[in-house]
Design an enzyme around this catalytic site. Structure first.
Site, PDB file in Angstrom:
ATOM      1  N   CYS A 145     -21.473  28.681  20.623  1.00 19.97           N
ATOM      2  CA  CYS A 145     -21.154  27.923  19.404  1.00 19.97           C
ATOM      3  C   CYS A 145     -22.212  26.844  19.217  1.00 19.97           C
ATOM      4  O   CYS A 145     -21.896  25.683  18.987  1.00 19.97           O
ATOM      5  CB  CYS A 145     -19.751  27.333  19.470  1.00 19.97           C
ATOM      6  SG  CYS A 145     -19.445  26.239  20.871  1.00 19.97           S
ATOM      7  N   LYS A 192      -9.942  34.048  22.777  1.00 24.88           N
ATOM      8  CA  LYS A 192     -10.617  35.353  22.705  1.00 24.88           C
ATOM      9  C   LYS A 192      -9.954  36.347  23.651  1.00 24.88           C
ATOM     10  O   LYS A 192      -9.893  37.544  23.353  1.00 24.88           O
ATOM     11  CB  LYS A 192     -12.096  35.178  23.013  1.00 24.88           C
ATOM     12  CG  LYS A 192     -12.827  34.307  21.975  1.00 24.88           C
ATOM     13  CD  LYS A 192     -14.271  34.109  22.333  1.00 24.88           C
ATOM     14  CE  LYS A 192     -14.989  33.248  21.284  1.00 24.88           C
ATOM     15  NZ  LYS A 192     -14.484  31.859  21.244  1.00 24.88           N
TER      16      LYS A 192
END
EC number: 2.1.1.-
Length: 495
Positions: A234, A118
């Site tokens: 997640c 990211k």
């Protein structure tokens, strides 16, 4: 997979949560996991990568730079990977950085950054402008973070290995955008990581929720008024997702939810109905957060909330450090002898002078002016940082290299942050040329004079060359009489 490996306690909870959708959710565990890569637009535009690659790629709907690929393709075993042209990343994991809404010039924090997927996605959106601070509290994971930042050619990043609590003081009200990709129980990755499913315990939900609550509060203190913060996990548990956001909103009235599902096919809304009735005053707002379900889209399980500070960003940014291009004498303080001798010795030992000579002899482009010294090592330091005294700084900027006995040795990070035309000498190979893989394996290459491309006729052949594959740098070599001595780092080599 032949069947779900998820723990019974997890499956029972999901059945109670999902109701009629549970059978579709369970069926998704019978499907093969998905593979994705993201084009690194710091290096190549998407059309250029699609023109170069032999991979069969299908677009990921929620990002213009993401693509699915077939499991058998093995894009990590290709020279384009070593050139940093793409980053291998699970498709759903590309969503949080997209939701952050990066604009050129933003000052960005990736608070839980390792291994760097990211971070590099955010850096590509900045296109060398502004600043990105990438932090991770785990020392071993920071090593992977640094490598991926360097591989991707990021030149405006600072890497920290610090407890976020200690970062609040120097970075209070500093960042325009913050990503908190929080550590979590990992339930959304069970199809991808069977070992995670086998290790999962019911108590993980509460353990991680405590960490997430703290991280979000700390991050909020480092956001500027009017700034945007994305919280992501997640995992599926409401305790780590909607409950964290609802509690945060009650505690922070200046923040609001920015709807995260608009325009994203397959994103499902957050579920306020999974929260304890009457516990949170602003519970209804979490319907604007996003859930990525593996039975509703082509990706693993994720959750994301976009939060905006309602204030106006008219206050000056936190005080920045004074210019860090300290004088050679100051950088070498502590020696004896006369002041004049000390200054002369310091000047002779100044790595910046060795860097300047290297640049004159080997580079066609100017390097950044703001430099930071760490012993014999030189970094191009992003401007505008606050004083970071007492903070564990792993990389204070773009690592350029170091001086050894008055001679500058360029770093691999320098090579990866340059363009081919920035070097006076270039070796131009193609991905199909066997010499490209031989170089990546660390071998010395025998080359013909025509393989050396000089920026102009007056360039002497002997010296450092930027080795490129399909026009993109992969590392350094030293040319001497038709031999290219390999400077590719041992820890990076093709195996």
């Amino acid at each position: 997979m032949t069947g779900p490996v998820a723990p019974d306690a997890f499956l029972e909870r999901m059945k109670a949560m999902l109701g009629a959708e549970y059978s579709a959710f369970l069926a998704s565990y019978e499907e093969d996991r998905l593979y994705g890569l993201r084009v690194n637009t710091l290096k190549a535009a998407v059309p250029r990568l699609l023109e170069l690659t032999e991979l069969k790629l299908d677009p990921v709907p929620w990002t213009e730079t993401g693509f699915y690929y077939n499991e058998t393709a093995r894009p990590g075993k290709h020279p384009h990977y070593h050139a940093g042209l793409y980053y291998i990343q699970e498709p759903s994991a590309m969503a949080p950085a997209e939701l952050l809404g990066i604009e050129p010039g933003d000052y960005v924090l990736d608070l839980c950054a390792a291994p760097g997927g990211k971070t590099t996605q955010l850096a590509a959106k900045l296109q060398g402008t502004g600043l990105i601070v990438a932090n991770d509290v785990h020392p071993d994971r920071v090593k992977a973070l640094v490598k991926n930042i360097e591989l991707s050619g990021v030149t405006n990043a600072v890497v920290l290995n610090e407890d976020p609590e200690r970062m609040v003081r120097p970075f209070a009200g500093y960042f325009d955008k913050i990503l908190v990709d929080a550590p979590c129980s990992g339930e959304g990755m069970f199809r991808k990581e069977e070992d995670m499913a086998k290790a999962w315990q019911p108590g993980w939900v509460d353990k991680y929720a405590g960490m997430q609550r703290t991280l979000l509060r700390q991050a909020a203190q480092m956001l500027r008024m009017g700034g945007r913060l994305v919280y992501s996990t997640c995992t599926f548990s409401p305790e780590e997702n909607e409950a964290i956001i609802a509690e945060f909103l009650d505690e922070h009235p200046a923040f609001e939810v920015v709807p995260a599902i608009a325009g994203h096919a397959g994103f499902a809304p957050g579920r306020p109905d999974w929260l304890a009735s009457g516990r949170y005053a602003r519970a209804g707002e979490v319907a604007g957060t996003a859930r990525l379900w593996p039975h509703r889209l082509r990706g693993e399980g994720h959750y994301a909330a976009v939060l905006r500070h309602r204030g106006e960003a008219d206050a000056p940014r936190a005080a920045t450090a004074p210019p860090r291009e300290a004088s050679p004498a100051r950088a070498q303080r502590g020696g004896g002898g006369s002041a004049r001798a000390g200054r002369a010795a310091a000047a002779a030992a100044d790595p910046r002078e060795a860097l300047a000579r290297f640049a004159r002899e080997h580079l066609a482009a100017a390097l950044p002016a703001a430099l930071e010294l760490r012993g014999e090592h030189v970094y191009a330091a992003p401007e505008g940082l606050p004083p970071l005294d007492g903070i564990r700084v792993i990389r204070p900027g773009w690592y350029l290299g170091g001086a050894v006995k008055q001679r500058f040795v360029p770093s691999h990070a320098l090579a990866m942050g340059l363009r081919a035309e920035d070097a006076l000498r270039r070796i131009m190979l193609t991905a199909q040329d066997p010499r490209a893989v031989r170089y990546l394996k660390g071998e010395t290459l025998e080359l013909a004079p025509g393989d050396l491309h000089a920026a102009h006729d007056s360039v002497e052949p002997k010296g450092y060359c930027l080795v490129c594959v399909d026009g993109y740098p992969v590392g350094w070599g030293k040319w001497l009489d038709g031999l290219l001595k390999n400077e590719y780092p041992p820890g990076w080599r093709w195996t």
